[in-house]
Design an enzyme around this catalytic site. Structure first.
Site, short mmCIF file in Angstrom:
data_model
loop_
_atom_site.label_atom_id
_atom_site.label_comp_id
_atom_site.label_asym_id
_atom_site.label_seq_id
_atom_site.Cartn_x
_atom_site.Cartn_y
_atom_site.Cartn_z
N HIS A 135 -38.91 -17.95 18.86
CA HIS A 135 -38.87 -18.70 17.59
C HIS A 135 -39.70 -19.96 17.73
CE1 HIS A 135 -36.34 -19.62 13.80
NE2 HIS A 135 -37.46 -20.34 13.77
N HIS A 137 -42.58 -22.44 16.25
CA HIS A 137 -43.49 -22.98 15.25
C HIS A 137 -44.63 -23.62 16.03
CE1 HIS A 137 -40.62 -22.99 11.68
NE2 HIS A 137 -39.81 -22.73 12.70
N LYS A 218 -43.10 -12.27 9.88
CA LYS A 218 -41.98 -13.18 9.67
C LYS A 218 -41.72 -13.35 8.17
CE LYS A 218 -38.92 -16.45 9.88
NZ LYS A 218 -39.26 -17.81 10.26
N HIS A 220 -39.63 -15.53 5.49
CA HIS A 220 -39.01 -16.85 5.44
C HIS A 220 -38.68 -17.20 4.00
CE1 HIS A 220 -38.22 -21.10 5.97
NE2 HIS A 220 -38.28 -20.94 7.28
N HIS A 247 -35.78 -15.25 8.16
CA HIS A 247 -34.99 -16.42 7.78
C HIS A 247 -34.58 -16.15 6.34
CE1 HIS A 247 -34.84 -21.10 7.33
NE2 HIS A 247 -34.35 -20.56 6.23
N HIS A 273 -31.71 -17.74 13.76
CA HIS A 273 -30.56 -18.66 13.57
C HIS A 273 -29.48 -18.02 12.69
CE1 HIS A 273 -33.24 -19.55 10.24
NE2 HIS A 273 -34.02 -20.26 11.01
N HIS A 321 -38.05 -28.95 6.04
CA HIS A 321 -38.21 -28.09 4.86
C HIS A 321 -38.73 -28.85 3.65
CE1 HIS A 321 -36.81 -24.45 6.75
NE2 HIS A 321 -35.92 -25.20 7.38
N ASP A 361 -36.87 -22.76 17.93
CA ASP A 361 -37.21 -23.32 16.62
C ASP A 361 -37.99 -24.62 16.81
OD1 ASP A 361 -37.41 -23.39 13.89
OD2 ASP A 361 -35.27 -23.41 13.50
#
EC number: 3.5.1.5
Length: 572
Positions: A135, A137, A218, A220, A247, A273, A321, A361
């Protein structure tokens, strides 16, 4: 002639042997050596007046018949066992696990030492497989150094740098970005695989990313994890033998958790998560860890549940976010994800093997250098609060925690490797696999490794002053080693590609210098294949109190006030 020595003297000379026990760092976790592959009286050890000398423990054989490197008398901790052995490396891979030496004069030798063999002293050291963090980024390349120096040797995720989309989502979107990121990966001593953006309701734009080199997709919520997008993305994954990570929809805008499960249609998927603080259907995304086709993972900011966990999450959410603290709806969105009851339950679900993996993450609500550390902190907290697991004995000496340790080490090594189709290359200490190995002093286990090997060569180490007369004087800190330099880097680390990209000659077309490997076998993986972490409970979450019940058992625990592997290790 035989010489009898005490267990303590033997352990100090050659490391622990069968029946000896070792504490991991300053935790309550104790491991017991299950088997010793070396032979008493025939152990090999390097140094002045020691065994590995010409005509003694070192043979006259040419390099084709000998190991390139031998790690002597190491305590291996892996999902398959906790054993003492010599480890032979050849051509960057693990060639043998057994007894090293000179077969011309020693019995039982399975790893030949010759003039062409380098030695790494493993006496009194623990060896684990390099960690696999799924995970990531890719916000800044400096993450790679932090991860490597924590014992992680494989990073899977997405991103393009400090772009707004990458701050929030692990996607490397589109063929152009995938090409550039794969080219950038050539510069770093880390195995790397990229995930494309999976949010699309038609397959064309998803398939072209797989063909361009993405090893998976992915989904999201910030791009819209709708049932239509989920269905389309999984269809492309089935066609290309790649994995999907998701996600899910925190706001339940396009459906509740039941709608998402229905959109899976029984197909394999990796849920990020899975507790929900990192994102996902509020308040009951945690339910999906009981589905046979769901491969659930945690991210490390909720690992383990402590008195500080809740407080730090709100600010992290607002930044990651792209939320606005002046907008009430944004605050409500953030607060809906932070629930002490589900975070507490996550601790227990890890301990019982319902959550199969743990990841970071990185810089997006997680700490890239703390995957391994927080895994073992969670294991310690659960032993302290819940006692021994059923698979671990309790005897007059207090027993050991081998089963619990195997369960937890699998969460950041073999299980993420299986999930993403790379277990044929990495994820465990087994013959034939890439020699990504981490050596630890037991007192620093899980916190600060001593050596990190990539492809059989030392890539990073805790090294003293380079101008000193010996290697140990302060300042000791992590420094890049020769596997991280020049042409050796490209031969010591892997760039993972999809099968279709490899067949299309992407490596040659992009001019990649790194060794490439393909992902495979992802679509048939089920929860049952998650080693030591395959429990599939039926879970309910009370929508008012957020209490979590699994197979009729209320899952709750108190937050930790103090943890091991913490401040005493980071004073300097």
């Amino acid at each position: 002639m035989t010489l009898k020595i005490t267990r303590r003297a033997y352990a100090e000379m050659f490391g622990p042997t069968t029946g000896d026990r070792v504490r991991l760092a300053d935790t309550d976790l104790i491991v017991e050596v299950e088997r010793d592959y070396t032979i008493y009286g025939e152990e090999v050890k390097f140094g002045g007046g020691k065994v590995i000398r010409d005509g003694m423990g070192q043979s006259q054989r040419e390099s084709k018949d000998c190991a390139d490197t031998v790690i002597t008398n190491a305590l291996i901790i892996d999902h398959w066992g906790i054993v003492k052995a010599d480890i032979g490396l050849k051509h960057g891979r693990i060639a043998a696990i057994g007894k090293a030496g000179n077969p011309d004069i020693q019995p039982g030798v399975t790893i030949v030492i010759g003039p062409g063999t380098e030695i790494i002293a493993g006496e009194g050291m623990i060896v684990t497989a390099g960690g696999v963090d799924t995970h990531i980024h890719f916000i800044c390349p400096q993450q790679i150094d932090e991860a490597l120096n924590s014992g992680v040797t494989t990073m899977i995720g997405g991103g393009t740098g400090p772009a707004t989309g990458t701050y929030a989502t692990t996607c490397t979107p589109g063929p152009w970005h995938l090409q550039r990121m794969l080219q950038a990966a050539d510069a770093y001593p880390m195995n790397i695989g990229f995930l494309g953006k999976g949010n699309g309701s038609l397959p064309g734009a998803l398939r072209e990313q797989i063909d361009a080199g993405a090893i998976g997709l992915k989904l999201h919520e910030d791009w819209g994890s709708t049932p239509a997008a989920i269905d389309c993305c999984l269809g492309v994954a089935d066609d290309t033998d790649t994995q999907v990570a998701i996600h899910t929809d925190t706001l339940n805008e396009s459906g509740f958790v039941e709608a998402t499960i229905a959109a899976f249609k029984g197909r394999t998927i990796h849920t990020y998560h899975t507790e929900g603080a990192g994102g996902g259907h509020a308040p009951d995304i945690i339910r999906v860890c009981g589905e046979s086709n769901v491969l659930p993972s945690s991210t490390n900011p909720t690992r383990p549940f402590t008195v500080n966990t809740l407080d730090e999450h709100l600010d992290m959410l607002m930044v990651c976010h792209h939320l606005d603290a002046s907008i009430a709806e944004d605050i409500a969105f953030a607060e809906s994800r932070i629930r002490r009851e589900t975070i507490a339950a996550e601790d227990i679900l890890h301990d019982l093997g319902a959550f199969s993996m743990l990841s970071s993450d990185s810089q997006a609500m997680g700490r890239v250098g703390e995957v391994i550390l927080r895994t073992w902190q969670t294991a310690h907290k659960m032993k302290a609060q819940r006692g021994k697991l059923a698979g671990d004995p309790n005897d007059a000496r207090g027993g050991h925690d081998n089963f619990r340790v195997k369960r937890y080490v699998a969460k950041y090594t073999i299980n993420p490797a299986i999930t993403h189709g790379i277990a044929h290359e990495v994820g465990s200490i087994e013959v034939g696999k890439w020699a990504d190995l981490v050596l630890w002093k037991p007192a620093f286990f899980g916190v600060k490794p001593s050596l990190i090997l990539k492809g059989g060569m030392i890539a990073s180490a805790a090294m003293g002053d380079a101008n000193a007369s010996i290697p140990t004087p302060q300042p000791v800190h992590y420094r890049p080693m020769f596997a991280a330099a020049g042409g050796a880097l490209a031969r010591s680390s892997l760039s993972f590609l999809s099968q279709s990209a490899a067949q299309a000659g992407v490596a040659e077309r992009y001019g990649l210098a790194k060794t490439t490997a393909v992902v495979r076998g992802t679509r048939a993986v089920t929860k049952a294949q998650m080693i030591h972490n395959d429990w599939q409970p039926s879970i309910t979450v009370d929508p008012e109190t957020y209490q979590v019940v699994a197979d009729g058992m209320l899952l709750t625990c108190e937050p930790a006030e103090v943890l091991p592997m913490a401040q005493r290790y980071f004073l300097f």
